[in-house]
Design a protein around this motif. Structure first.
Motif, PDB file in Angstrom:
ATOM      1  N   LEU A  38       0.718   4.798  11.675  1.00  0.00           N
ATOM      2  CA  LEU A  38       1.839   3.892  11.915  1.00  0.00           C
ATOM      3  C   LEU A  38       1.663   2.616  11.097  1.00  0.00           C
ATOM      4  O   LEU A  38       2.602   2.133  10.465  1.00  0.00           O
ATOM      5  CB  LEU A  38       1.946   3.567  13.407  1.00  0.00           C
ATOM      6  CG  LEU A  38       2.272   4.745  14.333  1.00  0.00           C
ATOM      7  CD1 LEU A  38       2.260   4.294  15.787  1.00  0.00           C
ATOM      8  CD2 LEU A  38       3.635   5.344  13.978  1.00  0.00           C
ATOM      9  N   LEU A  39       0.448   2.055  11.133  1.00  0.00           N
ATOM     10  CA  LEU A  39       0.118   0.853  10.366  1.00  0.00           C
ATOM     11  C   LEU A  39      -1.323   0.962   9.879  1.00  0.00           C
ATOM     12  O   LEU A  39      -2.220   1.289  10.663  1.00  0.00           O
ATOM     13  CB  LEU A  39       0.279  -0.410  11.218  1.00  0.00           C
ATOM     14  CG  LEU A  39       1.703  -0.801  11.651  1.00  0.00           C
ATOM     15  CD1 LEU A  39       1.648  -1.936  12.663  1.00  0.00           C
ATOM     16  CD2 LEU A  39       2.557  -1.193  10.448  1.00  0.00           C
ATOM     17  N   ASP A  40      -1.546   0.706   8.609  1.00  0.00           N
ATOM     18  CA  ASP A  40      -2.905   0.715   8.069  1.00  0.00           C
ATOM     19  C   ASP A  40      -3.615  -0.586   8.412  1.00  0.00           C
ATOM     20  O   ASP A  40      -2.997  -1.664   8.417  1.00  0.00           O
ATOM     21  CB  ASP A  40      -2.875   0.890   6.551  1.00  0.00           C
ATOM     22  CG  ASP A  40      -2.424   2.282   6.133  1.00  0.00           C
ATOM     23  OD1 ASP A  40      -2.914   3.257   6.737  1.00  0.00           O
ATOM     24  OD2 ASP A  40      -1.579   2.384   5.227  1.00  0.00           O
ATOM     25  N   LEU A  41      -4.912  -0.492   8.665  1.00  0.00           N
ATOM     26  CA  LEU A  41      -5.732  -1.649   8.993  1.00  0.00           C
ATOM     27  C   LEU A  41      -6.886  -1.776   8.002  1.00  0.00           C
ATOM     28  O   LEU A  41      -7.340  -0.772   7.435  1.00  0.00           O
ATOM     29  CB  LEU A  41      -6.289  -1.522  10.416  1.00  0.00           C
ATOM     30  CG  LEU A  41      -5.279  -1.554  11.566  1.00  0.00           C
ATOM     31  CD1 LEU A  41      -5.982  -1.271  12.887  1.00  0.00           C
ATOM     32  CD2 LEU A  41      -4.542  -2.893  11.619  1.00  0.00           C
ATOM     33  N   PRO A  42      -7.402  -2.990   7.799  1.00  0.00           N
ATOM     34  CA  PRO A  42      -8.575  -3.161   6.928  1.00  0.00           C
ATOM     35  C   PRO A  42      -9.816  -2.596   7.595  1.00  0.00           C
ATOM     36  O   PRO A  42      -9.866  -2.432   8.823  1.00  0.00           O
ATOM     37  CB  PRO A  42      -8.669  -4.680   6.768  1.00  0.00           C
ATOM     38  CG  PRO A  42      -8.018  -5.231   7.994  1.00  0.00           C
ATOM     39  CD  PRO A  42      -6.921  -4.272   8.339  1.00  0.00           C
ATOM     40  N   TYR A  43     -10.849  -2.318   6.795  1.00  0.00           N
ATOM     41  CA  TYR A  43     -12.088  -1.762   7.339  1.00  0.00           C
ATOM     42  C   TYR A  43     -13.218  -2.011   6.341  1.00  0.00           C
ATOM     43  O   TYR A  43     -12.983  -2.168   5.142  1.00  0.00           O
ATOM     44  CB  TYR A  43     -11.942  -0.255   7.591  1.00  0.00           C
ATOM     45  CG  TYR A  43     -11.552   0.528   6.357  1.00  0.00           C
ATOM     46  CD1 TYR A  43     -12.517   1.048   5.489  1.00  0.00           C
ATOM     47  CD2 TYR A  43     -10.207   0.740   6.031  1.00  0.00           C
ATOM     48  CE1 TYR A  43     -12.159   1.761   4.349  1.00  0.00           C
ATOM     49  CE2 TYR A  43      -9.840   1.447   4.901  1.00  0.00           C
ATOM     50  CZ  TYR A  43     -10.821   1.955   4.064  1.00  0.00           C
ATOM     51  OH  TYR A  43     -10.457   2.644   2.933  1.00  0.00           O
ATOM     52  N   PRO A  44     -14.452  -2.034   6.830  1.00  0.00           N
ATOM     53  CA  PRO A  44     -15.597  -2.151   5.930  1.00  0.00           C
ATOM     54  C   PRO A  44     -16.036  -0.753   5.491  1.00  0.00           C
ATOM     55  O   PRO A  44     -16.071   0.178   6.298  1.00  0.00           O
ATOM     56  CB  PRO A  44     -16.665  -2.815   6.797  1.00  0.00           C
ATOM     57  CG  PRO A  44     -16.382  -2.290   8.168  1.00  0.00           C
ATOM     58  CD  PRO A  44     -14.872  -2.120   8.248  1.00  0.00           C
ATOM     59  N   ALA A  45     -16.374  -0.577   4.234  1.00  0.00           N
ATOM     60  CA  ALA A  45     -16.827   0.741   3.785  1.00  0.00           C
ATOM     61  C   ALA A  45     -18.115   1.129   4.492  1.00  0.00           C
ATOM     62  O   ALA A  45     -18.297   2.278   4.908  1.00  0.00           O
ATOM     63  CB  ALA A  45     -17.027   0.740   2.270  1.00  0.00           C
ATOM     64  N   ASN A  46     -19.004   0.169   4.640  1.00  0.00           N
ATOM     65  CA  ASN A  46     -20.278   0.416   5.324  1.00  0.00           C
ATOM     66  C   ASN A  46     -20.444  -0.591   6.455  1.00  0.00           C
ATOM     67  O   ASN A  46     -20.290  -1.798   6.245  1.00  0.00           O
ATOM     68  CB  ASN A  46     -21.454   0.286   4.347  1.00  0.00           C
ATOM     69  CG  ASN A  46     -21.389   1.314   3.225  1.00  0.00           C
ATOM     70  OD1 ASN A  46     -21.415   2.508   3.472  1.00  0.00           O
ATOM     71  ND2 ASN A  46     -21.267   0.838   1.992  1.00  0.00           N
TER      72      ASN A  46
END
Length: 254
Positions: A96-104
Motif C-alpha cells: 500500500l505504501l513503501d517505507l524506508p529501511y536499513p539494508a543491515n
C-alpha cells in the motif's frame, strides 16, 4: 546538564493546543506477529507512529528498529493490507505504501518520512478499520522471508505537560538569562494493552529546552510509579536523537 525533575503525569490533562501530541496510529513489530510466526528469524523488533495530516493528504511516519537480523539483508518494508492481525494481505494486493529501511540491522536504527500517494485515501480507510500492518522483508541466498510485523492500530494515548518544580531554584544560563524549561510526556499503550512506549518531547529553542534529561519519573498516584533512568536521553538543542530505553521507547525534539 539539566536533569528533568520528577513530575506528575496527569492522565486527564490532554494538551489541546500543543504541537507535540500523540500520533493517530502506532504499531509494535515483532517476529512472533508474523503470520505464521517466524521462529527462525533473528532478534529484531520495531516500533512506529503514524500521524495523518489535517487535510488527509499525507501521512507522517516515524520508524524505530532494534536488534539484528544475522546474515540476512532487509530488502523492503511497507504498509500492507487489508488484513487482520492473524491474516496476510490478499495475494493480488501489492504494498500500500513503501517505507524506508536499513539494508543491515545491527543495533539501533530510526527514520522519519512524510508519505503521499494517489491511493492514500484507500490506505487510510483500511487503517481506520484496523486492517493494515507494517512488515519488514529480509533476503538471503535468494530466499525471502517476513522478518517482523506489527498491526497498525489507534492505540490509547495519555498526554501531559512537564514543568520544572516551582520550588526549585531558577536556572540561569551563561548570559545571565533565566531559563524556563518544559517538555511533553506521552504514554502510548497498544490496542491489546501488551506494549508500551514513552515519548518525551522537548522544544528545540534554548530558552525552553530542558537540556539533557538524565532521569524521568512518571507518577501514577497511590497505585505506584514507573521510573525510567537512562544514562542520557540525548535531548540536545538543535540535535535530533533517539535512544532505546525499556522495551521500545523513544524521545525526540519537536
Amino acid at each position: 546538564v539539566i536533569p528533568l525533575v520528577p513530575c506528575l503525569l496527569l492522565l486527564a490533562a490532554i494538551i489541546r493546543d500543543a504541537e507535540c501530541t500523540c500520533a493517530d496510529y502506532s504499531a509494535w513489530m515483532r517476529t512472533d506477529k508474523v503470520v505464521p510466526p517466524c521462529s527462525m528469524c533473528g532478534y529484531a523488533k520495531g516500533f512506529a507512529t503514524l500521524k495523518v495530516a489535517a487535510d488527509a493528504s499525507s501521512l507522517y511516519v516515524y520508524l524505530q528498529l532494534e536488534g539484528n537480523v544475522s546474515d540476512w539483508t532487509i530488502v523492503s518494508a511497507g504498509i500492507f493490507g487489508p488484513a487482520k492481525n492473524n491474516q496476510n494481505k490478499p495475494s493480488a494486493k501489492g504494498t500500500l505504501l513503501d517505507l524506508p529501511y536499513p539494508a543491515n540491522l545491527n543495533g539501533f536504527w530510526q527514520s522519519e518520512i512524510r508519505l503521499t500517494s494517489n491511493s492514500l485515501a484507500e490506505t487510510l480507510t483500511y487503517m481506520r478499520e484496523g486492517l493494515t500492518y507494517i512488515s519488514f522483508i529480509t533476503s538471503k541466498g535468494g530466499i525471502l522471508r517476513e522478518e517482523i510485523r506489527g498491526q497498525i492500530g489507534a492505540s490509547s494515548c495519555f498526554e501531559s505537560s512537564l514543568f520544572r518544580n516551582s520550588s526549585s531554584p531558577p536556572i540561569v544560563d551563561g548570559d545571565g538569562l533565566e531559563r524556563s524549561p518544559y517538555s511533553f510526556g506521552n504514554i502510548l499503550l497498544s490496542v491489546e494493552a501488551t506494549d508500551l512506549a514513552v515519548l518525551i518531547q522537548a522544544p528545540a529553542d534554548l530558552s525552553r529546552s530542558p537540556g539533557n534529561v538524565v532521569a524521568v519519573a512518571l507518577d501514577f498516584g497511590p497505585a505506584g510509579a514507573l521510573n525510567i533512568v537512562p544514562t542520557d536521553l540525548g535531548l540536545l538543542v538543535g540535535n535530533h536523537q533517539s535512544v532505546s530505553l525499556k522495551e521500545l521507547q523513544w524521545s525526540h525534539l519537536c
